[in-house]
Motif scaffolding. Structure first.
Motif, mmCIF file in Angstrom:
data_model
loop_
_atom_site.group_PDB
_atom_site.id
_atom_site.type_symbol
_atom_site.label_atom_id
_atom_site.label_comp_id
_atom_site.label_asym_id
_atom_site.label_seq_id
_atom_site.Cartn_x
_atom_site.Cartn_y
_atom_site.Cartn_z
ATOM 1 N N UNK A 18 0.607 -0.743 0.496
ATOM 2 C CA UNK A 18 -0.055 0.205 0.056
ATOM 3 C C UNK A 18 0.982 1.178 0.405
ATOM 4 N N UNK A 19 1.459 1.199 0.351
ATOM 5 C CA UNK A 19 3.201 2.630 0.420
ATOM 6 C C UNK A 19 3.945 2.544 -0.744
ATOM 7 N N UNK A 23 -0.650 7.865 -4.606
ATOM 8 C CA UNK A 23 -1.872 8.796 -3.646
ATOM 9 C C UNK A 23 -2.112 10.351 -3.334
ATOM 10 N N UNK A 24 -3.028 10.859 -3.762
ATOM 11 C CA UNK A 24 -2.637 11.942 -4.446
ATOM 12 C C UNK A 24 -4.114 12.671 -3.042
ATOM 13 N N UNK A 49 -13.235 14.869 -2.645
ATOM 14 C CA UNK A 49 -11.834 14.668 -1.484
ATOM 15 C C UNK A 49 -12.598 14.983 -0.187
ATOM 16 N N UNK A 50 -12.134 16.755 0.380
ATOM 17 C CA UNK A 50 -12.251 17.127 1.716
ATOM 18 C C UNK A 50 -13.026 18.257 1.797
#
Length: 55
Positions: A18-19, A23-24, A49-50
């Motif tokens: 996963x690392x 990822x953005x 996103x947030x």
């Protein structure tokens, strides 16, 4: 469910893989006074996103 991996069953190999996945993150900050606009954007599906309200 038998045979279904649980979150707690993830091992070191899984977290290492996963690392390596790029990822953005997308975070939009909006003033607290724009809370109604932020909610309208969220309901209309225009938030990617947030969205964070700041005082």
């Amino acid at each position: 469910m038998p045979g279904t991996p649980r979150l707690g069953a993830l091992g070191a190999r899984d977290s290492t893989a996963a690392a390596t996945v790029p990822m953005r993150t997308a975070v939009a900050t909006l003033p607290l006074a724009a809370a109604n606009d932020a909610l309208a954007r969220l309901r209309a599906g225009r938030v990617t996103g947030a969205a964070v309200l700041v005082p």
